[in-house]
Design an enzyme around this catalytic site. Structure first.
Site, mmCIF file in Angstrom:
data_model
loop_
_atom_site.group_PDB
_atom_site.id
_atom_site.type_symbol
_atom_site.label_atom_id
_atom_site.label_comp_id
_atom_site.label_asym_id
_atom_site.label_seq_id
_atom_site.Cartn_x
_atom_site.Cartn_y
_atom_site.Cartn_z
ATOM 1 N N GLY A 262 -0.937 -4.983 3.726
ATOM 2 C CA GLY A 262 0.446 -5.135 3.256
ATOM 3 C C GLY A 262 0.774 -3.961 2.369
ATOM 4 N N CYS A 265 3.382 0.645 2.153
ATOM 5 C CA CYS A 265 3.139 1.767 3.085
ATOM 6 C C CYS A 265 2.730 1.335 4.495
ATOM 7 C CB CYS A 265 2.076 2.692 2.500
ATOM 8 S SG CYS A 265 2.655 3.553 1.031
ATOM 9 N N ARG A 332 5.322 -5.744 -2.814
ATOM 10 C CA ARG A 332 6.076 -5.413 -1.601
ATOM 11 C C ARG A 332 5.205 -5.662 -0.367
ATOM 12 N NH1 ARG A 332 8.186 0.545 -3.130
ATOM 13 N NH2 ARG A 332 6.148 0.607 -4.107
HETATM 14 P P1 NAD Z 1 8.946 3.564 -5.152
HETATM 15 O O1 NAD Z 1 9.870 2.605 -4.517
HETATM 16 O O2 NAD Z 1 7.902 3.081 -6.099
HETATM 17 O O3 NAD Z 1 9.784 4.673 -5.927
HETATM 18 C C1 NAD Z 1 10.856 5.364 -5.370
HETATM 19 C C2 NAD Z 1 11.709 5.870 -6.526
HETATM 20 O O4 NAD Z 1 12.704 6.750 -6.008
HETATM 21 C C3 NAD Z 1 12.481 4.747 -7.236
HETATM 22 O O5 NAD Z 1 12.250 4.836 -8.622
HETATM 23 C C4 NAD Z 1 13.955 5.034 -6.884
HETATM 24 O O6 NAD Z 1 14.853 4.655 -7.919
HETATM 25 C C5 NAD Z 1 13.910 6.527 -6.713
HETATM 26 N N1 NAD Z 1 15.024 7.091 -5.942
HETATM 27 C C6 NAD Z 1 15.667 6.588 -4.855
HETATM 28 N N2 NAD Z 1 16.601 7.445 -4.433
HETATM 29 C C7 NAD Z 1 16.556 8.531 -5.244
HETATM 30 C C8 NAD Z 1 17.244 9.749 -5.279
HETATM 31 N N3 NAD Z 1 18.182 10.045 -4.384
HETATM 32 N N4 NAD Z 1 16.948 10.631 -6.255
HETATM 33 C C9 NAD Z 1 15.985 10.353 -7.177
HETATM 34 N N5 NAD Z 1 15.297 9.202 -7.174
HETATM 35 C C10 NAD Z 1 15.561 8.302 -6.216
HETATM 36 O O7 NAD Z 1 8.279 4.365 -3.952
HETATM 37 P P2 NAD Z 1 6.790 4.909 -3.863
HETATM 38 O O8 NAD Z 1 5.849 3.779 -3.644
HETATM 39 O O9 NAD Z 1 6.557 5.874 -4.966
HETATM 40 O O10 NAD Z 1 6.864 5.700 -2.483
HETATM 41 C C11 NAD Z 1 7.598 6.898 -2.361
HETATM 42 C C12 NAD Z 1 7.254 7.520 -1.021
HETATM 43 O O11 NAD Z 1 5.869 7.861 -0.999
HETATM 44 C C13 NAD Z 1 7.476 6.592 0.172
HETATM 45 O O12 NAD Z 1 7.879 7.363 1.261
HETATM 46 C C14 NAD Z 1 6.093 6.019 0.425
HETATM 47 O O13 NAD Z 1 5.914 5.619 1.753
HETATM 48 C C15 NAD Z 1 5.219 7.206 0.086
HETATM 49 N N6 NAD Z 1 3.870 6.853 -0.363
HETATM 50 C C16 NAD Z 1 3.660 5.775 -1.163
HETATM 51 C C17 NAD Z 1 2.372 5.482 -1.590
HETATM 52 C C18 NAD Z 1 2.107 4.277 -2.452
HETATM 53 O O14 NAD Z 1 0.930 3.885 -2.566
HETATM 54 N N7 NAD Z 1 3.110 3.680 -3.077
HETATM 55 C C19 NAD Z 1 1.290 6.293 -1.204
HETATM 56 C C20 NAD Z 1 1.553 7.405 -0.410
HETATM 57 C C21 NAD Z 1 2.834 7.672 0.002
#
Ligand code: NAD
Length: 442
Positions: A262, A265, A332
């Site tokens: 889950g 990602c 999530r």
């Molecule tokens: P998240 O939801 O924790 O954070 C995203 C942030 O982006 C939020 O704080 C949101 O307010 C902000 N945001 C949205 N639109 C914006 C904009 N236009 N300008 C500035 N800020 C904005 O997401 P996350 O878990 O950090 O994931 C981010 C990306 O990285 C995703 O594509 C995810 O698939 C990828 N990723 C996540 C992980 C993980 O373990 N969480 C690991 C590797 C890759």
């Protein structure tokens, strides 16, 4: 500390963006993090963490106080003096399984409008192949035509729960770009990292991230299917894992039977890659199977609980571990939340406990469940204790204390992390996923 300090802007202060910003500041770069959520920025300016991630709070505080890490809710402020702008915004499920690029689009537009000089724009968000082309078009469309933009892809492989350490000590770094300057600057950025840097074209870099997540998800579904077959034929998954894991071609990593994968990602990335395949007339048979086994696993786990206590109507159940994995507060796409929903549908009365995720769980489950401050408290009067994520502290529970408050005597271990003998020594019945009935006394 790095030899050449770079100006870094990070768009998005989530799990990836905040970790990236804080770690690059620690390496000596000048970092500004921007988020479109002004409340989040206000909290960060007051050193209040928006989520739980081990070690991140102290790292952010240190770098903020050292003046290497700033937070702003204005993109133009954020980009002052920047050499590199990372896009680390969310890319959630779109309506039909594709990646929703709304936030990437907004970030690219804001970068184009606010850049004060030439800039390397680096996508760290997980995005479908060709998103870099799309970002490049956005930069051209909204830029003033004066500043030069180069685009790169630098997918992130950190895991929540160990994100800081994963970022600072990765197995490899992937940089994708067709621009020589961008590649040179990214090499410089990561020069102090002690791991291989794979420099590839931008589409290959985007594909690497999806392929990695699809493979990890497939491993989870594969081993769950094998564990379910073990249960049906009275074989022992632990023995099978030891036997296949000794084969160097297979290994043990990420082969952990349980409730399924889950988080923010794997489910969305497998679905999004499937959509990309379909758009190119390729039937994503493996990806679909991976998702379908994963969905089915919730039902398998519900049946395991029913095996322990019978019909679930009005049965009090304690569930430990509600985040999608241990060590995080992220619920999530948490399979534990899906399990609770399934138990509630069958009329069970559920009390949940999680070391970090109770607040996030409340926002999802409201008053449909009750909440406990400790596993022992959740067990008071319950017929069964269900271990739903892999938080290591559940394996260290005092089983005599659990037995003294549990009304029933069933422990259902949906992560195979407990020692069945320790549980049984306290007079409790143990059930895991595909663990041998001979080893686990009925
Ligand atoms: P998240 O939801 O924790 O954070 C995203 C942030 O982006 C939020 O704080 C949101 O307010 C902000 N945001 C949205 N639109 C914006 C904009 N236009 N300008 C500035 N800020 C904005 O997401 P996350 O878990 O950090 O994931 C981010 C990306 O990285 C995703 O594509 C995810 O698939 C990828 N990723 C996540 C992980 C993980 O373990 N969480 C690991 C590797 C890759």
């Amino acid at each position: 500390m790095v030899e050449a300090m770079l100006g870094i802007t990070v768009f998005g202060c989530g799990y990836v963006g905040l970790v990236t910003g804080a770690c690059l500041a620690q390496l000596g770069h000048d970092v500004c993090c921007y988020d479109s959520d002004a409340t989040r920025i206000w909290k960060l300016q007051n050193l209040e963490m928006p989520f739980y991630e081990p070690g991140l709070g102290a790292l952010v505080a240190n770098q903020f106080q050292a003046g290497r890490l700033r937070f702003t809710d204005r993109p133009d402020n954020a980009l002052e003096g920047a050499d590199i702008a990372f896009i680390a915004v969310g890319t959630p499920f779109g309506p039909t399984g594709e990646a929703d690029l709304t936030y990437v689009r907004q970030a690219a537009r804001d970068i184009a409008r606010s850049a004060g000089g030439p800039l390397i724009v680096v996508n760290k968000s997980t995005v479908p192949v060709k998103t870099a082309d799309f970002v490049e078009r956005m930069l051209k469309m909204y830029g003033d035509g004066f500043h030069r933009f180069a685009v790169a892809s630098n997918p992130e492989f950190l895991r929540e729960g160990s994100a800081v350490s994963d970022f600072l000590h990765p197995d490899r770094i992937v940089v994708g770009s067709d621009d020589e300057t961008a590649i040179a600057v990214m090499r410089e950025l990561y020069a102090s990292f002690n791991c291989p840097v794979h420099v590839v074209d931008v589409r290959t870099a985007e594909m690497i991230k999806y392929a990695a997540n699809a493979f990890l998800a497939t491993k989870v579904s594969f081993i769950n299917e094998i564990a379910n077959i073990c249960a049906a034929v009275s074989a022992d998954i632990d023995g099978v894992l030891a036997g296949i894991g000794a084969d160097a071609r297979i290994g043990r990593a990420y082969l952990e039977p349980g409730l399924g994968f889950g988080g923010s990602c794997l489910p969305k990335d497998v679905a999004a890659l499937g959509t990309v395949a379909r758009q190119h007339a390729i039937e994503p048979t493996m990806l679909e199977a991976t998702l379908s086994v994963n969905r089915r696993q919730i039902g398998v786990c519900v049946r395991l609980i029913e095996d322990g206590v019978g019909d679930l109507l009005d049965v009090p159940i304690a569930v430990a571990g509600i985040a999608f994995k241990g060590g995080t507060d992220d619920v999530r796409e948490s399979p534990a939340v899906m399990l609770v929903e399934a138990l509630l549908t069958r009329g069970a009365r559920v009390c949940i406990q999680d070391p970090y995720a109770l607040k996030a769980a409340r926002a999802r489950l409201h008053d449909r469940v009750t909440y406990a401050d400790s596993v022992e408290e959740a067990c008071v009067g319950a017929r069964v204790l269900v271990i739903a994520n892999n938080d290591p502290r559940f394996a260290l529970l005092d089983w005599n204390a659990v037995a003294s408050v549990l009304e029933g005597n069933a422990i259902v271990d949906l992560r195979n992390r407990l020692d069945p003998a320790a549980v049984q020594a306290a007079g409790l019945r143990y059930a895991g996923i595909g663990r041998s009935r001979q080893k686990v006394k009925a």
